[in-house]
Design a protein around this motif. Structure first.
Motif: not given
Length: 300
Positions: A182-193
């Motif tokens: 399932i495609p994932i759209f996300a808010m990604v911060d500097t501590n995430s991959d």
């Protein structure tokens, strides 16, 4: 087409603030602009471009008729995500992520059906026949199901995409979506991959103003996709009705033509003449014609 994102608006909302430099994920390096006072600053031009890209993709998914599941269980994102998801008429999870929500979707659907059956019990009067203790237990079960699954009661099949706020916190949801492609759209911060997500929106996922800015943009893109779907449906319906009207009118025209056609005569001589006219005409060959002409001349 999703609306253009203004970098100044993202700056005012504090979307550019990342985490402390010692807590960063090196895979986020392409999205980091600089370091200031021990904090990483996110490149807002890349954030704006990625937001627009994600908005266009989500609008297409919404236009295809698939659902987009919003996931945000952190305190500062709950109300914002619930409000924006309801505006777009999409399911959302803002309480604890129910394990197996996607990979064991059949069981989750059974729990939702259980909630519907309790509602039926209350309507048809069965609920009143239970003892006081049983009624209390059923009410508690209903409240628990409503809290955890009430927001996904309309989701009858797996979603077409996931929109997640903070992929580190929602790692179970991410793993389940990956397993089912399932495609994932996300808010990604500097501590995430960012490698775990198909559509990365590099942004501050801790500040409520930043979350509100990104989620409201995404929600507007989905609403736009849904309105496109409605417009195309209406145009198809109008075309179908027009075709049906033409099909109804054509047989009537044919009937009118047959009414105007000449009625065959019932007279005996006319019938005989018609019969003779319909008989196959046998053509003589050239020699037969010459022989007949010769014999007639000799008789004369």
């Amino acid at each position: 087409m999703a609306n253009k994102v203004e970098v100044k608006e993202l700056l005012d909302a504090g979307v550019h603030f990342g985490h402390l430099t010692r807590r960063w994920n090196p895979n986020m390096a392409p999205y980091i602009y600089m370091e200031r006072n021990g904090i990483h600053i996110i490149n807002l031009y890349k954030s704006a471009a990625k937001m627009q890209e994600a908005g266009e993709a989500l609008a297409k998914i919404a236009a295809s008729g698939r659902k987009i599941l919003f996931v945000a269980t952190k305190k500062q994102a709950k109300e914002i995500v619930a409000e924006q998801a309801e505006k777009a008429n999409m399911p959302y999870i803002t309480e604890r992520w129910p394990g197996g929500m996607l990979t064991n979707f059949v069981t989750i659907r059974k729990a939702v059906k259980k909630m519907a059956s309790i509602d039926r019990m209350k309507k048809d009067g069965t609920f009143n026949t239970l003892s006081k203790k049983e009624r209390l237990q059923v009410d508690r079960l209903r409240a628990k199901l409503e809290k955890n699954l009430g927001s996904i009661s309309e989701m009858s099949r797996l979603p077409g995409a996931l929109f997640v706020v903070d992929i580190t916190r929602e790692h179970i949801a991410i793993k389940e979506a990956q397993k089912l492609n399932i495609p994932i759209f996300a808010m990604v911060d500097t501590n995430s991959d960012p490698r775990e997500v198909e559509y990365v929106i590099p942004s501050n996922d801790d500040a409520s103003k930043s979350i509100s800015k990104v989620v409201s943009y995404v929600s507007d893109a989905i609403v736009e996709g849904l309105s496109e779907r409605k417009t195309s449906k209406d145009s198809k319906k109008a075309e179908k009705e027009e075709t049906e009207e033409k099909a109804v009118k054509e047989p009537k025209a044919k009937v009118a033509k047959t009414e105007d056609a000449e009625v065959p005569s019932k007279d005996a001589e006319d019938k005989k003449a018609m019969k003779e006219a319909q008989e196959e005409v046998k053509l003589e060959d050239k020699q037969e014609t010459l022989d007949k002409a010769k014999s007639s001349n000799e008789e004369e």
